[in-house]
Design an enzyme around this catalytic site. Sequence first.
Site, PDB file in Angstrom:
ATOM      1  N   SER A  72       3.093   7.912  -3.844  1.00 36.08           N
ATOM      2  CA  SER A  72       3.334   7.480  -2.455  1.00 36.08           C
ATOM      3  C   SER A  72       2.230   6.612  -1.856  1.00 36.08           C
ATOM      4  O   SER A  72       1.829   5.651  -2.474  1.00 36.08           O
ATOM      5  CB  SER A  72       3.699   8.667  -1.569  1.00 36.08           C
ATOM      6  OG  SER A  72       4.890   9.282  -2.061  1.00 36.08           O
ATOM      7  N   CYS A  86       3.851  12.695  -2.893  1.00 30.89           N
ATOM      8  CA  CYS A  86       4.996  13.435  -3.430  1.00 30.89           C
ATOM      9  C   CYS A  86       4.589  14.149  -4.720  1.00 30.89           C
ATOM     10  O   CYS A  86       3.418  14.301  -5.019  1.00 30.89           O
ATOM     11  CB  CYS A  86       6.160  12.474  -3.662  1.00 30.89           C
ATOM     12  SG  CYS A  86       5.738  11.062  -4.711  1.00 30.89           S
ATOM     13  N   SER A 238       7.960   2.335  -5.078  1.00 27.79           N
ATOM     14  CA  SER A 238       7.178   2.555  -3.861  1.00 27.79           C
ATOM     15  C   SER A 238       6.868   1.219  -3.210  1.00 27.79           C
ATOM     16  O   SER A 238       6.680   0.212  -3.910  1.00 27.79           O
ATOM     17  CB  SER A 238       5.854   3.267  -4.174  1.00 27.79           C
ATOM     18  OG  SER A 238       6.064   4.625  -4.484  1.00 27.79           O
TER      19      SER A 238
END
Length: 349
Positions: A72, A86, A238
């Site tokens: 993340s 995460c 991401s």
Amino acid sequence: MADVGGSSGVQYFEGVEKLLEIWFTRNDGAVKQCDLRKISRSKWESLLKIVRCEVISFVRNEHVDAYVLSESSMFITNRRFILKTCGTTTPLLCLKPLLMLVEQYAGFNEVEDVFYSRKNFKRPDLQLSPHKAFEQEVAVLNSFFKDGAAYCMGNMIEDCWYLYTLNPLGEGNKARRGIQEPDQTLEILMSDLDPDIMNVFTREESSSAAEATQKSGIDKLIPNMVIDDFLFEPCGYSMNGISKKAGPELAAGCYMTIHITPEPEFSYVSFESNVPQSSYKEVISRVLETFQPGKFVITVFANKASAAAASPKELERHTSFGDWLRHDVQYCRFKNYDLIYAFYSKFPS
């Protein structure tokens, strides 16, 4: 995203993030020379080792440093620290070294406010201590902050959302001023995603992160953002976006971030932004049309100085978004912030 297995369903990955946000100040008010961005990248990287993640990519403007992480994102502004991770990361284990770093290198010696939040995990048994249960997380936070308050929004049996923040009354029942500058956060936490859309975020379907960003329409969700994106091997995605410049559309320090776990057995997408808007209905609708979740949670935080101050109340009245029907809503009024939590799922076809 580094925990994702090499083939779908072989190894579970927890897409749900733990979100830690801390605002810093000084007890003597002398904050002019203080700045979190004085802390070197190497110091941040050492801190992230404790959290069990690492820096993948980095962009910055004059207001915010934005890091894409292996799990993340991290955002650093003058006095706000945001860490969103995460998988089986351990962000609360970095609190002690973080507070020491901030005092030694940035000059702040007091925490003005704290927000720790997350959706319920699908597999809490796979988490590492202290993240196996919210009660454990609260105990750690309480060991650092004397005036904390913990909340659970939604149905604890199925989809819920946990929040820890500082009690508005503060220590000794003396009211805290809280964050006075405009502040707001929109989060959309999505599950049961459309498999065809999720395929875009695999190496089989997209050759690069830029291709996945363009194919999916992520680049159109909020205009005038510098996008820093990453496509994992064999799947997962991401991105961070930061404002190109302050202006009528984007205020200084605006960001957005999206994280995608595409495997059909445990698909998950999170969207977060602090772009100030009087209404988030259009942004929410664009995000839902882009990802087509089976169900999702929305949270909106806004303080009294924010352009979005009325948005939580507006969403409280919003019982549906297109094909998605609201099943649960909770509204909270803190001393300086309003918060809305709502849970929606798609109409049966």
